[in-house]
Design a protein around this motif. Structure first.
Motif, PDB file in Angstrom:
ATOM      1  N   GLY A   8     -34.664  23.389  30.531  1.00  0.00           N
ATOM      2  CA  GLY A   8     -34.928  21.956  30.468  1.00  0.00           C
ATOM      3  C   GLY A   8     -35.428  21.525  29.108  1.00  0.00           C
ATOM      4  O   GLY A   8     -34.986  20.504  28.557  1.00  0.00           O
ATOM      5  N   GLY A   9     -36.334  22.296  28.528  1.00  0.00           N
ATOM      6  CA  GLY A   9     -36.848  21.953  27.208  1.00  0.00           C
ATOM      7  C   GLY A   9     -35.790  22.043  26.135  1.00  0.00           C
ATOM      8  O   GLY A   9     -35.712  21.190  25.243  1.00  0.00           O
ATOM      9  N   ALA A  10     -34.944  23.082  26.211  1.00  0.00           N
ATOM     10  CA  ALA A  10     -33.883  23.242  25.206  1.00  0.00           C
ATOM     11  C   ALA A  10     -32.859  22.113  25.305  1.00  0.00           C
ATOM     12  O   ALA A  10     -32.385  21.597  24.288  1.00  0.00           O
ATOM     13  N   VAL A  11     -32.496  21.713  26.537  1.00  0.00           N
ATOM     14  CA  VAL A  11     -31.566  20.587  26.719  1.00  0.00           C
ATOM     15  C   VAL A  11     -32.185  19.306  26.169  1.00  0.00           C
ATOM     16  O   VAL A  11     -31.506  18.494  25.521  1.00  0.00           O
ATOM     17  N   THR A  12     -33.471  19.122  26.391  1.00  0.00           N
ATOM     18  CA  THR A  12     -34.155  17.938  25.884  1.00  0.00           C
ATOM     19  C   THR A  12     -34.112  17.888  24.366  1.00  0.00           C
ATOM     20  O   THR A  12     -33.904  16.826  23.772  1.00  0.00           O
ATOM     21  N   VAL A  13     -34.316  19.037  23.717  1.00  0.00           N
ATOM     22  CA  VAL A  13     -34.232  19.081  22.257  1.00  0.00           C
ATOM     23  C   VAL A  13     -32.837  18.668  21.792  1.00  0.00           C
ATOM     24  O   VAL A  13     -32.672  17.876  20.864  1.00  0.00           O
ATOM     25  N   GLY A  14     -31.799  19.205  22.456  1.00  0.00           N
ATOM     26  CA  GLY A  14     -30.433  18.851  22.087  1.00  0.00           C
ATOM     27  C   GLY A  14     -30.128  17.380  22.308  1.00  0.00           C
ATOM     28  O   GLY A  14     -29.543  16.719  21.452  1.00  0.00           O
ATOM     29  N   LEU A  15     -30.525  16.839  23.463  1.00  0.00           N
ATOM     30  CA  LEU A  15     -30.296  15.426  23.745  1.00  0.00           C
ATOM     31  C   LEU A  15     -31.081  14.538  22.781  1.00  0.00           C
ATOM     32  O   LEU A  15     -30.557  13.534  22.279  1.00  0.00           O
ATOM     33  N   GLY A  16     -32.312  14.910  22.513  1.00  0.00           N
ATOM     34  CA  GLY A  16     -33.126  14.122  21.590  1.00  0.00           C
ATOM     35  C   GLY A  16     -32.560  14.113  20.189  1.00  0.00           C
ATOM     36  O   GLY A  16     -32.678  13.121  19.461  1.00  0.00           O
ATOM     37  N   ALA A  17     -31.907  15.210  19.791  1.00  0.00           N
ATOM     38  CA  ALA A  17     -31.309  15.276  18.460  1.00  0.00           C
ATOM     39  C   ALA A  17     -30.020  14.472  18.383  1.00  0.00           C
ATOM     40  O   ALA A  17     -29.693  13.905  17.334  1.00  0.00           O
ATOM     41  N   MET A  18     -29.244  14.426  19.468  1.00  0.00           N
ATOM     42  CA  MET A  18     -27.960  13.710  19.448  1.00  0.00           C
ATOM     43  C   MET A  18     -28.097  12.236  19.774  1.00  0.00           C
ATOM     44  O   MET A  18     -27.487  11.385  19.123  1.00  0.00           O
ATOM     45  N   VAL A  19     -28.860  11.902  20.824  1.00  0.00           N
ATOM     46  CA  VAL A  19     -28.981  10.506  21.239  1.00  0.00           C
ATOM     47  C   VAL A  19     -30.018   9.842  20.348  1.00  0.00           C
ATOM     48  O   VAL A  19     -31.153   9.600  20.738  1.00  0.00           O
ATOM     49  N   GLY A  20     -29.617   9.577  19.124  1.00  0.00           N
ATOM     50  CA  GLY A  20     -30.509   8.978  18.151  1.00  0.00           C
ATOM     51  C   GLY A  20     -29.906   7.717  17.578  1.00  0.00           C
ATOM     52  O   GLY A  20     -29.216   6.963  18.270  1.00  0.00           O
ATOM     53  N   ALA A  21     -30.127   7.486  16.313  1.00  0.00           N
ATOM     54  CA  ALA A  21     -29.655   6.264  15.680  1.00  0.00           C
ATOM     55  C   ALA A  21     -28.133   6.186  15.650  1.00  0.00           C
ATOM     56  O   ALA A  21     -27.566   5.104  15.570  1.00  0.00           O
ATOM     57  N   GLY A  22     -27.458   7.327  15.717  1.00  0.00           N
ATOM     58  CA  GLY A  22     -26.003   7.327  15.652  1.00  0.00           C
ATOM     59  C   GLY A  22     -25.362   6.464  16.716  1.00  0.00           C
ATOM     60  O   GLY A  22     -24.410   5.729  16.445  1.00  0.00           O
ATOM     61  N   VAL A  23     -25.878   6.519  17.931  1.00  0.00           N
ATOM     62  CA  VAL A  23     -25.276   5.767  19.033  1.00  0.00           C
ATOM     63  C   VAL A  23     -25.454   4.263  18.846  1.00  0.00           C
ATOM     64  O   VAL A  23     -24.712   3.462  19.400  1.00  0.00           O
ATOM     65  N   PHE A  24     -26.423   3.849  18.022  1.00  0.00           N
ATOM     66  CA  PHE A  24     -26.606   2.435  17.741  1.00  0.00           C
ATOM     67  C   PHE A  24     -25.863   1.989  16.480  1.00  0.00           C
ATOM     68  O   PHE A  24     -25.539   0.816  16.339  1.00  0.00           O
ATOM     69  N   ALA A  25     -25.596   2.913  15.563  1.00  0.00           N
ATOM     70  CA  ALA A  25     -25.064   2.527  14.255  1.00  0.00           C
ATOM     71  C   ALA A  25     -23.620   2.927  14.017  1.00  0.00           C
ATOM     72  O   ALA A  25     -22.957   2.346  13.167  1.00  0.00           O
ATOM     73  N   VAL A  26     -23.095   3.935  14.739  1.00  0.00           N
ATOM     74  CA  VAL A  26     -21.820   4.529  14.355  1.00  0.00           C
ATOM     75  C   VAL A  26     -20.614   3.683  14.728  1.00  0.00           C
ATOM     76  O   VAL A  26     -19.544   3.813  14.134  1.00  0.00           O
ATOM     77  N   TRP A  27     -20.759   2.785  15.702  1.00  0.00           N
ATOM     78  CA  TRP A  27     -19.591   2.048  16.199  1.00  0.00           C
ATOM     79  C   TRP A  27     -18.970   1.164  15.137  1.00  0.00           C
ATOM     80  O   TRP A  27     -17.743   1.019  15.083  1.00  0.00           O
ATOM     81  N   SER A  28     -19.778   0.579  14.288  1.00  0.00           N
ATOM     82  CA  SER A  28     -19.239  -0.333  13.285  1.00  0.00           C
ATOM     83  C   SER A  28     -18.365   0.370  12.244  1.00  0.00           C
ATOM     84  O   SER A  28     -17.192   0.019  12.078  1.00  0.00           O
ATOM     85  N   PRO A  29     -18.878   1.389  11.521  1.00  0.00           N
ATOM     86  CA  PRO A  29     -18.005   2.046  10.531  1.00  0.00           C
ATOM     87  C   PRO A  29     -16.843   2.792  11.158  1.00  0.00           C
ATOM     88  O   PRO A  29     -15.738   2.807  10.597  1.00  0.00           O
ATOM     89  N   ALA A  30     -17.056   3.414  12.326  1.00  0.00           N
ATOM     90  CA  ALA A  30     -15.975   4.178  12.952  1.00  0.00           C
ATOM     91  C   ALA A  30     -14.873   3.260  13.460  1.00  0.00           C
ATOM     92  O   ALA A  30     -13.681   3.544  13.306  1.00  0.00           O
ATOM     93  N   ALA A  31     -15.240   2.111  14.065  1.00  0.00           N
ATOM     94  CA  ALA A  31     -14.234   1.160  14.522  1.00  0.00           C
ATOM     95  C   ALA A  31     -13.503   0.540  13.350  1.00  0.00           C
ATOM     96  O   ALA A  31     -12.296   0.266  13.424  1.00  0.00           O
ATOM     97  N   GLY A  32     -14.228   0.329  12.225  1.00  0.00           N
ATOM     98  CA  GLY A  32     -13.572  -0.197  11.039  1.00  0.00           C
ATOM     99  C   GLY A  32     -12.523   0.746  10.500  1.00  0.00           C
ATOM    100  O   GLY A  32     -11.486   0.320   9.980  1.00  0.00           O
ATOM    101  N   ALA A  33     -12.745   2.040  10.620  1.00  0.00           N
ATOM    102  CA  ALA A  33     -11.780   3.036  10.129  1.00  0.00           C
ATOM    103  C   ALA A  33     -10.655   3.267  11.120  1.00  0.00           C
ATOM    104  O   ALA A  33      -9.474   3.324  10.745  1.00  0.00           O
TER     105      ALA A  33
END
Length: 418
Positions: A8-33
């Motif tokens: 559980g702790g290891a999964v939390t570390v992985g989720l905390g590292a991935m579900v970060g600012a990327g999910v809020f910021a990546v859609w604009s540049p990626a959709a533009g490309a």
């Protein structure tokens, strides 16, 4: 170092590292490309990430020690390849740390981004110095809040009668329209930034209980959860705004919330969640980089003082403080507008070494050969499909590290003889 993390702790570390600012910021540049092919670009990024995760999990089970692909490359391919992976990781993720800190500032206190970013770096460094378990507790709180807010946007977006529900089917169905392979691959490379983070689990190899069993499961579980979440969020954002609207938005999740929630009244919740997500990502990034720095210092590629561990919790405090200081310096002195592209370039090179290393594992421990081959090719293709300025900057800085390799290798040799 103490082995205190379970599944559980290891999964939390992985989720905390991935579900970060990327999910809020990546859609604009990626959709533009990627344009109308955004869905394919997201899936390509997810497939490459899955290959990387599978290879990393197999390697972590065989080599359960701190350092991640730096250790795998060194043990499976030779010292040079381990050094290349470690150097690319530290460079790319240091840039990513600075970017995450600036996102914290821009969302939580626009106009004072740099000051808030500096405070964020100091705060997360202090948390990590106190020990993994205290960092893990903060990650759990941040992750829970962020996921709840994202789910609220997704549910509202697909509720019958909302703007998202009306536009979503048409926008998602156009995912087969391609802007051409260069745009699709560039979009996939940018989307990859939002997936990067599952390797944080493998860098904690000396702090996980039963690493041969826990690490592979934690890597694949965390990646699977994130892929489902990103598909849901992406479908809502791109379904509500359309690829062109998302590409033009400076804060696509906020703009989506305005439409699906019917006004500005609760949009501050999304801004707070985005700031907390970036803070959680920053916390886990500093945690992971410090473990790679520790491993490189043990091998003589970085100053030996960075190998010091605290007497009580066996935390690499010297490495933690050094990483925090470098990130703070970058935040206070450098314009990081191209940091996301550069970070993706460095991290994709890092995973290319991981896939090449996985190919050398004996048959019982190695995943199907097609997985690391696809991961290796995918990483290299996506790395060199990123915007040209990111590729050039990444190539120059990686090249400087390679020039320094003979010097650090000679120092390591002298230390071994002495």
């Amino acid at each position: 170092m103490n082995r205190t993390l379970g599944l559980g702790g290891a999964v939390t570390v992985g989720l905390g590292a991935m579900v970060g600012a990327g999910v809020f910021a990546v859609w604009s540049p990626a959709a533009g490309a990627a344009g109308d092919a955004w869905l394919w670009a997201l899936l390509v990024a997810g497939v490459v990430a899955w290959c990387n995760a599978t290879s990393s999990a197999a390697l972590a089970a065989t080599h359960p020690s701190s350092g991640g692909t730096y250790v795998y490359g060194r043990e499976r391919l030779g010292p040079f390849w381990g050094y290349l992976a470690g150097w690319a990781f530290v460079l790319g993720k240091t840039a990513s740390c600075a970017a995450m800190a600036m996102v914290v500032g821009s969302y939580l206190l626009p106009g004072s981004e740099r000051s808030v970013a500096a405070l964020a770096v100091v705060t997360v460094t202090a948390l990590n110095v106190l020990g993994v378990q205290r960092s893990l507790a903060a990650t759990r709180v941040i992750l829970t809040l962020v996921v709840l807010v994202l789910l609220a946007v997704v549910l509202a977006g697909w509720w019958p009668g909302t703007v998202g529900a009306q536009a979503g089917t048409d926008a998602v169905s156009t995912g087969g329209g391609a802007p051409g392979w260069p745009g699709l691959l560039e979009g996939a490379g940018l989307f990859f930034f939002a997936f990067a983070g599952y390797a944080r689990i493998t860098t904690l190899g000396e702090e996980v209980r039963d690493p041969a069993r826990v690490i592979p499961r934690a890597v694949l579980l965390s990646l699977g959860v994130v892929l489902v979440l990103y598909l849901a969020v992406g479908g809502t954002v791109l379904g509500t705004l359309g690829p062109q609207g998302a590409a033009a938005s400076g804060a696509p999740v906020v703009d989506t919330a305005v439409l699906v929630w019917g006004g500005q009244e609760w949009v501050w919740v999304v801004r707070v969640a985005a700031g907390l997500a970036a803070l959680g990502a920053l916390l886990n990034l500093v945690l992971g980089i410090s473990r790679t720095v520790l491993a490189m210092a043990r091998d003589g590629h970085l100053p030996s003082r960075l190998t010091a561990l605290s007497a009580r919790g066996q935390v690499p405090r010297a490495a933690e403080v050094a990483v925090g200081a470098v990130v703070l310096l970058v935040v206070l002195s450098v314009d990081l507008r191209g940091a996301i592209g550069f970070s993706s370039f460095g991290v994709l090179l890092y995973y290319a070494v991981a896939n090449a290393s996985a190919l050398t594992l004996p048959a019982p421990a190695r995943p199907s050969s097609a997985v690391p081959v696809l991961g290796l090719v995918g990483c290299l293709v996506l790395a060199f499909s990123l915007p040209l300025d990111s590729v050039l900057a990444g190539a120059v800085l990686v090249g400087l590290g390679l020039v320094a390799y003979p010097i650090t290798r000679a120092r390591r040799t002298r230390r071994a003889r002495g």
